[in-house]
Design an enzyme around this catalytic site. Structure first.
Site, short mmCIF file in Angstrom:
data_model
loop_
_atom_site.label_atom_id
_atom_site.label_comp_id
_atom_site.label_asym_id
_atom_site.label_seq_id
_atom_site.Cartn_x
_atom_site.Cartn_y
_atom_site.Cartn_z
N SER A 131 0.86 -1.23 -0.01
CA SER A 131 0.07 0.02 0.00
C SER A 131 0.94 1.12 0.14
O SER A 131 0.32 2.26 -0.37
CB SER A 131 -0.88 0.05 1.03
OG SER A 131 -0.24 -0.30 2.31
N HIS A 146 -5.32 -3.36 -2.30
CA HIS A 146 -5.08 -2.41 -3.34
C HIS A 146 -5.05 -3.23 -4.72
O HIS A 146 -4.50 -2.38 -5.76
CB HIS A 146 -3.77 -1.84 -3.23
CG HIS A 146 -3.96 -0.42 -2.20
ND1 HIS A 146 -4.55 0.58 -2.61
CD2 HIS A 146 -3.65 -0.77 -0.69
CE1 HIS A 146 -4.59 1.49 -1.63
NE2 HIS A 146 -3.87 0.54 -0.32
N LYS A 204 -12.28 0.61 -1.50
CA LYS A 204 -11.21 1.40 -2.71
C LYS A 204 -11.84 1.16 -4.10
O LYS A 204 -12.51 2.03 -4.22
CB LYS A 204 -9.60 0.50 -2.57
CG LYS A 204 -9.24 0.95 -1.08
CD LYS A 204 -8.18 0.51 -0.83
CE LYS A 204 -7.57 0.89 0.56
NZ LYS A 204 -6.72 -0.31 1.31
C1 LIG Z 1 -7.17 -0.24 3.05
C2 LIG Z 1 -6.35 -1.58 3.35
C3 LIG Z 1 -7.13 -2.66 4.28
C4 LIG Z 1 -8.42 -2.00 4.68
O1 LIG Z 1 -9.62 -2.13 3.83
P1 LIG Z 1 -10.91 -1.31 4.27
O2 LIG Z 1 -11.85 -1.83 3.42
O3 LIG Z 1 -10.50 0.06 4.03
O4 LIG Z 1 -11.22 -1.45 5.78
C5 LIG Z 1 -6.63 -3.69 4.36
N1 LIG Z 1 -5.42 -4.21 4.00
C6 LIG Z 1 -4.75 -3.44 2.90
C7 LIG Z 1 -3.69 -3.87 2.45
C8 LIG Z 1 -5.27 -1.91 2.63
O5 LIG Z 1 -4.64 -1.23 2.03
#
Ligand SMILES: *Cc1c(COP(=O)(O)O)cnc(C)c1O
Length: 401
Positions: free
Chosen positions: A189, A217, A248
């Site tokens: 990320s 991601h 996302k």
């Molecule tokens: C953003 C993210 C999460 C969390 O996901 P949400 O749906 O926003 O709670 C989990 N793992 C990774 C690698 C992320 O980048």
């Protein structure tokens, strides 16, 4: 308020401020998009995970509105107690097909999917072997489990270092753990690079370990129609547990675990956020089904995302910016010093570009960067505008020494 508690909180915040780690969220006054109004100023937003522009897509909005008419706004209960509506069920079936897995269980977020799944599948006889750059929600999920996981004991391997992973697997076999769970981000990320999943899967098969990949991601970004890293590498059926986010690229909110039916069955019975937290509002599930319809039938958002990504990375490279070997829309622009990165973020914002500075402890000390993420919601003009601002700000900071 309890006076010593107030003093303690104030002291903690002062320490954060002293260390340049204090966060204040900027406030959006328009929908998520390529150009937004933030803190009263119009800016090109390079810090959104709305990769496909679906967060404000008229088709997705309409699906949510229709669902409100049909179902109301709340599910009224925890999933297993009576909060599961047919629309929640339909979303899980659609996701399982999309992921080429037997089953999917949706949680209210990706964070909760990690903290629900990881401790549920581990006991004190097990070990977790993690990449050192894994996401905070993986780390928290692992900490909730009774398994061995500590870096000091050799269970955290250097970023993408397959020799180090193999060393940990050998050691785990010598120690006689019952289960060995390898966990990695699919797309990292903060660096935007991709996990060497084929090598990880080969090692797992050789050492009889379980593989879990967090595709937050990669969802909507990599693989067929955005199905993630297993699809990207042609590893269907060889990754035991896949986590995806619905917050996302899919533009709404939620997270899920995709895998065998027996895993879903177990998490329905032992995944604590599933058992003890209320189901998504039905409009969330309906909006997500429409987002999936778009991803499966309309290739334009993903094409735009990747066209913009390629253009942006190349343009930055041509101008001599260091994008740290990133391979996905997540494009860090390396700065190094924390204070400089934060000052550059401020200067960019004044120029009309929002690109968040990422500093310690999210990344290592002295590895500060501006994290940029082009998306399908950006126009060519948005990106050219942003590039010009990056150049002006860099020139100002280099000439200032
Ligand atoms: C953003 C993210 C999460 C969390 O996901 P949400 O749906 O926003 O709670 C989990 N793992 C990774 C690698 C992320 O980048």
């Amino acid at each position: 308020m309890n006076a010593p508690f107030q003093t303690w909180l104030t002291g903690q915040i002062d320490t954060l401020k002293d260390q340049n780690l204090y966060k204040v969220p900027r406030i959006l006054e328009t929908p998520a998009g390529g150009r937004v109004v933030m803190n009263g100023k119009e800016v090109v937003n390079l810090s959104s995970n709305n990769y496909l522009g679906l967060a404000n897509d008229p088709r997705v909005k309409q699906a949510a509105l229709d669902a409100i008419e049909k179902w109301g706004v709340g599910a009224g209960a925890v999933r297993w107690i009576g909060g599961t509506m047919s629309v929640h069920d339909e979303l899980e079936e659609r996701l399982a097909k999309f992921k080429h897995t037997e089953a999917v269980l949706v949680f209210t977020g990706g964070f909760t999917a990690n903290s629900g799944c990881i401790p549920a599948v581990l006991t004190s006889n097990d070990v977790v072997i993690s990449d050192e750059l894994n996401h905070a929600s993986i780390i928290d999920g692992v900490r909730l489990s009774p398994a061995a996981y500590r870096k000091s004991e050799g269970w955290v391997y250097a970023h993408k270092d397959m020799d180090a992973l193999e060393t940990s697997l050998k050691k785990a076999n010598e120690k006689g753990f019952e289960k060995k769970l390898i966990i990695t981000d699919g797309v990292f990320s903060m660096d935007g690079d991709i996990a060497p999943l084929p090598d990880i899967v080969n090692l797992a098969e050789q050492y009889n370990a379980i593989v879990m990949v967090d595709d937050a991601h990669a969802s909507g970004v990599l693989g067929k129609n955005g199905a993630g890293t297993a699809s990207h590498f042609g590893l269907y059926g060889r990754v035991d547990i896949q986590l995806g986010t619905l917050s996302k690229a899919l533009g709404v909110i939620g997270g899920y675990i995709a895998g065998p039916a027996v895993l879903k069955d177990w998490l329905i019975n032992r995944g604590r956020p599933y058992l003890f937290s209320t189901a998504h509002p039905p409009m969330v599930a309906a909006a997500l089904i429409e987002a999936l319809n778009i991803m499966e039938n309309d290739p334009t958002p993903m094409q735009r995302l990747w066209d913009n990504t390629r253009w942006w990375k190349q343009a930055l490279a041509d101008e001599g910016f260091d994008t740290m070997g990133s391979e996905t829309p997540i494009t860090p622009v390396y700065v190094g010093d924390e204070g400089t990165a934060q000052a550059m973020e401020k200067a960019l914002f004044e120029e009309g570009v929002y690109a968040l500075a990422i500093v310690f402890p999210t990344v290592g000390r002295g590895k500060a960067r501006l994290r940029t993420m082009p998306s399908a919601a950006h126009t060519q003009e948005d990106l050219e505008f942003a590039l010009a601002a990056f150049k002006r700000v860099r020139d100002r900071f280099t000439s200032a020494g």
